[in-house]
Design a protein around this motif. Structure first.
Motif, PDB file in Angstrom:
ATOM      1  N   THR A  21      14.039   2.159  -1.923  1.00  0.00           N
ATOM      2  CA  THR A  21      13.404   1.042  -2.637  1.00  0.00           C
ATOM      3  C   THR A  21      11.883   1.138  -2.562  1.00  0.00           C
ATOM      4  OG1 THR A  21      15.289  -0.379  -2.075  1.00  0.00           O
ATOM      5  CG2 THR A  21      13.277  -1.468  -2.823  1.00  0.00           C
ATOM      6  N   ALA A  22      11.377   1.502  -1.377  1.00  0.00           N
ATOM      7  CA  ALA A  22       9.921   1.623  -1.196  1.00  0.00           C
ATOM      8  C   ALA A  22       9.354   2.726  -2.079  1.00  0.00           C
ATOM      9  CB  ALA A  22       9.589   1.901   0.269  1.00  0.00           C
ATOM     10  N   LEU A  23      10.076   3.845  -2.186  1.00  0.00           N
ATOM     11  CA  LEU A  23       9.622   4.947  -3.040  1.00  0.00           C
ATOM     12  C   LEU A  23       9.601   4.533  -4.503  1.00  0.00           C
ATOM     13  CD1 LEU A  23      11.410   8.001  -1.373  1.00  0.00           C
ATOM     14  CD2 LEU A  23       8.968   7.455  -1.329  1.00  0.00           C
ATOM     15  N   VAL A  24      10.625   3.798  -4.916  1.00  0.00           N
ATOM     16  CA  VAL A  24      10.669   3.320  -6.303  1.00  0.00           C
ATOM     17  C   VAL A  24       9.515   2.358  -6.571  1.00  0.00           C
ATOM     18  CG1 VAL A  24      11.999   1.960  -7.967  1.00  0.00           C
ATOM     19  CG2 VAL A  24      13.161   3.643  -6.520  1.00  0.00           C
ATOM     20  N   VAL A  25       9.308   1.435  -5.639  1.00  0.00           N
ATOM     21  CA  VAL A  25       8.207   0.474  -5.784  1.00  0.00           C
ATOM     22  C   VAL A  25       6.861   1.202  -5.809  1.00  0.00           C
ATOM     23  CG1 VAL A  25       6.979  -1.409  -4.634  1.00  0.00           C
ATOM     24  CG2 VAL A  25       9.473  -1.438  -4.769  1.00  0.00           C
ATOM     25  N   LEU A  26       6.730   2.219  -4.952  1.00  0.00           N
ATOM     26  CA  LEU A  26       5.480   2.984  -4.917  1.00  0.00           C
ATOM     27  C   LEU A  26       5.226   3.683  -6.243  1.00  0.00           C
ATOM     28  CD1 LEU A  26       3.082   4.100  -3.291  1.00  0.00           C
ATOM     29  CD2 LEU A  26       4.552   5.973  -2.545  1.00  0.00           C
ATOM     30  N   PHE A  27       6.247   4.341  -6.763  1.00  0.00           N
ATOM     31  CA  PHE A  27       6.096   5.051  -8.035  1.00  0.00           C
ATOM     32  C   PHE A  27       5.784   4.081  -9.176  1.00  0.00           C
ATOM     33  CE2 PHE A  27       8.058   6.533 -11.996  1.00  0.00           C
ATOM     34  CZ  PHE A  27       7.362   7.727 -12.185  1.00  0.00           C
ATOM     35  N   MET A  28       6.566   3.005  -9.264  1.00  0.00           N
ATOM     36  CA  MET A  28       6.339   2.028 -10.328  1.00  0.00           C
ATOM     37  C   MET A  28       4.993   1.327 -10.150  1.00  0.00           C
ATOM     38  SD  MET A  28       8.879   2.334 -12.311  1.00  0.00           S
ATOM     39  CE  MET A  28       8.524   0.908 -13.352  1.00  0.00           C
ATOM     40  N   LEU A  72       3.130  -4.221  -0.050  1.00  0.00           N
ATOM     41  CA  LEU A  72       4.509  -4.351  -0.525  1.00  0.00           C
ATOM     42  C   LEU A  72       5.398  -3.235   0.025  1.00  0.00           C
ATOM     43  CD1 LEU A  72       3.986  -5.389  -4.270  1.00  0.00           C
ATOM     44  CD2 LEU A  72       4.790  -6.823  -2.384  1.00  0.00           C
ATOM     45  N   VAL A  73       4.889  -2.016   0.000  1.00  0.00           N
ATOM     46  CA  VAL A  73       5.675  -0.881   0.491  1.00  0.00           C
ATOM     47  C   VAL A  73       5.967  -1.038   1.979  1.00  0.00           C
ATOM     48  CG1 VAL A  73       5.607   1.608   0.938  1.00  0.00           C
ATOM     49  CG2 VAL A  73       4.865   0.720  -1.274  1.00  0.00           C
ATOM     50  N   ILE A  74       4.960  -1.480   2.750  1.00  0.00           N
ATOM     51  CA  ILE A  74       5.161  -1.651   4.188  1.00  0.00           C
ATOM     52  C   ILE A  74       6.184  -2.752   4.468  1.00  0.00           C
ATOM     53  CG2 ILE A  74       4.050  -2.359   6.344  1.00  0.00           C
ATOM     54  CD1 ILE A  74       1.528  -0.986   5.391  1.00  0.00           C
ATOM     55  N   SER A  82       7.118  -9.525   8.840  1.00  0.00           N
ATOM     56  CA  SER A  82       6.014  -9.855   7.935  1.00  0.00           C
ATOM     57  C   SER A  82       4.895 -10.600   8.662  1.00  0.00           C
ATOM     58  CB  SER A  82       6.531 -10.704   6.760  1.00  0.00           C
ATOM     59  OG  SER A  82       7.450  -9.956   6.002  1.00  0.00           O
ATOM     60  N   ALA A  83       5.284 -11.611   9.464  1.00  0.00           N
ATOM     61  CA  ALA A  83       4.253 -12.379  10.167  1.00  0.00           C
ATOM     62  C   ALA A  83       3.509 -11.503  11.163  1.00  0.00           C
ATOM     63  CB  ALA A  83       4.898 -13.566  10.878  1.00  0.00           C
ATOM     64  N   GLY A  84       4.282 -10.735  11.914  1.00  0.00           N
ATOM     65  CA  GLY A  84       3.645  -9.830  12.875  1.00  0.00           C
ATOM     66  C   GLY A  84       2.802  -8.785  12.179  1.00  0.00           C
TER      67      GLY A  84
END
Length: 273
Positions: A21-28, A72-74, A82-84
């Protein structure tokens, strides 16, 4: 083997899915950033905003979108902290800020350049020992193209702190020239030759009126100062044309152009005895 396959299945169902999912988000995301940057630039170019301001604003948008994409990727890779993560990123940002204080200074200086507008894209300036045409103002630096087509990148903090000479700020510019004639030359004849040569040039402005006067009694010549006004783009054409044309006029009118000479006296044999 069964245990390995089971662990692989669990990994793909959890972490592996997050990585994909992270790779897809990164590419898009990279594709979307490219599109948004292009749309932003085209939209801003249709406004009355200066081109240097446009390039700076687009750089900020570009930087902000990349920062958002990285966040977003992280969060996709590590969804439950997320908070930390925000706290960690805040601490990291402070550390990076201290380490990159010069870069932050460049960024702040870039904003000051944009708002103060000492120059714009396409202006011919001299700053920080560099002379050339402004290509763009970026987040951290200003890009200048020199007259011999070199690309020079100057930190914005250096631009902001140094003396800026903008040769393109005004529509007209003065050409200052000096011509030498031999001692004994007729002053009025020399001034007439220079003045007529100047007025004959089509790119020399008649208002303000050209100035031709005797300027200096030099060591081996009379120096005449010539000051004429031209439209900014015509500066170098007029400079070189008048230098050549006045020489040819002096030659035509028989006005001597002196050169430095040295006289050496040798003592006679009688004096040396």
């Amino acid at each position: 083997m069964d245990a390995f396959l089971e662990k692989l299945k669990v990994f793909l169902a959890g972490t592996g899915k997050n990585i994909v999912t992270a790779l897809v988000v990164l590419f898009m995301g990279l594709l979307v950033i490219k599109i948004i940057s292009r749309i932003s630039k085209n939209s801003l170019q249709k406004t009355s905003m200066a081109r240097t301001t446009i390039s700076f604003v687009v750089s900020i948008i570009h930087f902000a979108l990349y920062a958002l994409l990285i966040y977003l990727v992280i969060t996709i890779l590590v969804p439950n902290v997320s908070a930390g993560l925000i706290a960690v990123l805040g601490s990291a940002a402070l550390a990076v800020g201290l380490a990159l204080k010069d870069s932050l200074s460049d960024f702040a200086s870039g904003i000051m350049i944009i708002f103060n507008k000492p120059f714009k894209e396409g202006d011919y300036i001299e700053v920080d020992g560099v002379e050339g045409t402004i290509k763009s103002i970026r987040l951290m630096h200003t890009v200048i193209y020199t007259s011999d087509n070199k690309k020079v990148v100057v930190n914005n903090r250096n631009v902001n702190s140094d003396k800026i000479i903008n040769y393109s700020a005004r529509p007209t510019r003065r050409v200052d020239l000096e011509f030498s004639a031999a001692y004994g030359s007729d002053l009025e004849e020399v001034k007439k030759a220079i003045t007529e040569t100047v007025l004959a040039h089509e790119k020399v402005l008649k208002n303000p009126e050209p100035l031709v006067r005797l300027y200096q009694h030099a060591e081996s010549s009379l120096v005449f100062r010539c000051r004429v006004w031209v439209n900014n783009p015509d500066y170098w054409d007029v400079y070189y044309d008048l230098t050549e044309n006045v020489y040819n006029r002096f030659k035509q009118d028989g006005i001597d152009i002196p050169f430095k000479t040295v006289t050496v006296n040798f003592p006679s044999k009688e004096a040396s005895k």
